[in-house]
Scaffold this active site. Sequence first.
Site, short mmCIF file in Angstrom:
data_model
loop_
_atom_site.label_atom_id
_atom_site.label_comp_id
_atom_site.label_asym_id
_atom_site.label_seq_id
_atom_site.Cartn_x
_atom_site.Cartn_y
_atom_site.Cartn_z
N THR A 27 -17.50 0.47 3.06
CA THR A 27 -17.78 -0.69 2.22
C THR A 27 -17.08 -0.51 0.88
O THR A 27 -17.28 0.50 0.21
CB THR A 27 -19.30 -0.85 2.04
OG1 THR A 27 -19.86 -1.26 3.29
CG2 THR A 27 -19.64 -1.89 0.99
N GLN A 100 -15.74 -3.93 12.35
CA GLN A 100 -17.14 -3.54 12.49
C GLN A 100 -18.06 -4.73 12.24
O GLN A 100 -18.02 -5.36 11.16
CB GLN A 100 -17.50 -2.40 11.54
CG GLN A 100 -18.81 -1.73 11.99
CD GLN A 100 -19.42 -0.81 10.98
OE1 GLN A 100 -19.50 -1.15 9.80
NE2 GLN A 100 -19.86 0.35 11.42
N HIS A 176 -22.19 -2.25 14.70
CA HIS A 176 -22.84 -1.36 13.72
C HIS A 176 -24.34 -1.31 14.04
O HIS A 176 -25.09 -2.23 13.74
CB HIS A 176 -22.61 -1.93 12.33
CG HIS A 176 -22.97 -1.00 11.19
ND1 HIS A 176 -23.70 0.16 11.36
CD2 HIS A 176 -22.69 -1.07 9.87
CE1 HIS A 176 -23.85 0.75 10.18
NE2 HIS A 176 -23.25 0.01 9.26
N ASN A 179 -27.33 3.39 10.17
CA ASN A 179 -27.52 3.35 8.71
C ASN A 179 -28.57 2.37 8.20
O ASN A 179 -28.51 1.92 7.05
CB ASN A 179 -26.17 3.10 8.01
CG ASN A 179 -25.17 4.20 8.33
OD1 ASN A 179 -25.55 5.28 8.81
ND2 ASN A 179 -23.89 3.94 8.12
N TYR A 181 -29.38 -0.74 9.12
CA TYR A 181 -29.17 -2.19 9.14
C TYR A 181 -29.87 -2.81 10.36
O TYR A 181 -30.60 -2.12 11.07
CB TYR A 181 -27.68 -2.49 9.03
CG TYR A 181 -27.16 -1.95 7.70
CD1 TYR A 181 -27.58 -2.51 6.50
CD2 TYR A 181 -26.34 -0.82 7.64
CE1 TYR A 181 -27.18 -1.99 5.27
CE2 TYR A 181 -25.94 -0.29 6.41
CZ TYR A 181 -26.37 -0.88 5.24
OH TYR A 181 -25.99 -0.37 4.01
N ARG A 228 -21.76 2.25 16.85
CA ARG A 228 -22.05 3.31 15.89
C ARG A 228 -23.55 3.49 15.72
O ARG A 228 -24.28 2.51 15.52
CB ARG A 228 -21.42 2.96 14.53
CG ARG A 228 -21.37 4.14 13.58
CD ARG A 228 -20.63 3.80 12.30
NE ARG A 228 -19.95 4.97 11.77
CZ ARG A 228 -19.84 5.27 10.47
NH1 ARG A 228 -20.36 4.48 9.57
NH2 ARG A 228 -19.19 6.35 10.08
N ASN A 236 -31.51 3.94 3.58
CA ASN A 236 -32.19 2.65 3.72
C ASN A 236 -33.61 2.79 4.24
O ASN A 236 -34.13 1.92 4.94
CB ASN A 236 -31.37 1.67 4.58
CG ASN A 236 -30.17 1.11 3.83
OD1 ASN A 236 -30.24 0.88 2.62
ND2 ASN A 236 -29.07 0.88 4.52
N GLY A 316 -14.11 9.25 6.12
CA GLY A 316 -14.33 8.17 5.18
C GLY A 316 -13.64 8.44 3.86
O GLY A 316 -12.49 8.05 3.65
C1 PHB Z 1 -23.19 0.56 1.71
O1 PHB Z 1 -22.70 -0.49 1.30
O2 PHB Z 1 -23.72 1.38 0.96
C2 PHB Z 1 -23.13 0.85 3.15
C3 PHB Z 1 -22.69 -0.11 4.02
C4 PHB Z 1 -22.64 0.16 5.37
C5 PHB Z 1 -23.05 1.39 5.83
C6 PHB Z 1 -23.47 2.35 4.97
C7 PHB Z 1 -23.52 2.09 3.61
O3 PHB Z 1 -23.04 1.65 7.12
#
Ligand code: PHB
Length: 364
Positions: A27, A100, A176, A179, A181, A228, A236, A316
């Site tokens: 991001t 993604q 996705h 993390n 979401y 993923r 989160n 990353g």
């Molecule tokens: C973030 O914007 O912090 C973020 C976005 C997507 C992810 C992890 C972190 O999978």
Amino acid sequence: MGPIDLFTPIHLGPYTLANRMVMAPLTRNRAGAGNVPHGLNALYYAQRATAGLIVSEATQVSPQGVGYPHTPGIHGAEQVAGWQDVTGAVHHAGGRIFLQLWHVGRISHPSLQPGGALPVAPSAIRPAGEAITYQGMLPFVTPRALETGELPGIVDDYRRAAVHALAAGFDGVEVHAANGYLLDQFLRDGSNRRTDAYGGSLANRARLLMEVVDAVTGVWGPERVGVRISPVNPFNDMHDSDPQGLFEFVAGALSALGIAYLHGVEGAIGGVARQTVDLGRIRAAFGGLYMANGGYDKARAGRALASGAADLVSFGVPFLANPDLVARFRADAPLNTPDAATFYGGGAEGYTDYPTLEQARAAG
Ligand code: PHB
């Protein structure tokens, strides 16, 4: 032929990737107005096209899926046109790029939602922490639990986004489910307390992900779809009572769908993992290509590939700061220092101005 290393080509679905170095989804909060990608984004990705594969930054499947300022979408015609410039630039530079697909679920804020609505989630459980909004950091709100009857609409949003990704010229898509979401919120029982067919048992909690993957593979074919996951990432405000059992189940169910790869966020983002899993067992349950992620450097990635613990490794921050990361790893050259102050938001600075090795040498 020597042992497998980062520079050994690999077949992924219909593609032969030139190397096993993947640019991880990152991001960067630099999309234009209307969550539309633009020329600077195309330049950024094209600069990194020597990666065996690029996975794009997380991209919203719908207006409801938005959770952060200036993140791109794939639900409107202007967004598709913007992404066409990105994929064209990457392909011109000889690279390959997957999109993604993202819905943030409860990690949003009414100020980011259509009509100021509440963010949606499997259950009305407010995550600890603060949302990042156009007005700054604001406390998360208690989300609205999605009705069972709304879930086919969510699946349709992913299907439509997958069709748009095809039109935008991507080489594939990554779902996705990591993390914290929306899809991860359904998977893990810290955020899913539903009593319908989408909560409770492992099969129920995995149901939305499987329906989404089924819809997306219906558009792309399973061989151009990755997924993923992040079994122990508490980011989160996430938790599960049995991550080993859950993600072995998920890996097995995805195996049956024949997708191209499973992408594992192995640790914690921005913190410490309080739980552990045996990734080897999760990987064995999947059986297909495994892409490892989480603070790998060249040496550790090389060991993971040589031992067979991973088939690909995504990087990353190293790719963020080194457009020519592949060449630098090949040459055992020093890396640029990443500037955390420019990770999220802004313009070219800290985005498209990291020098290649050649540029750095020419500049003395
Ligand atoms: C973030 O914007 O912090 C973020 C976005 C997507 C992810 C992890 C972190 O999978």
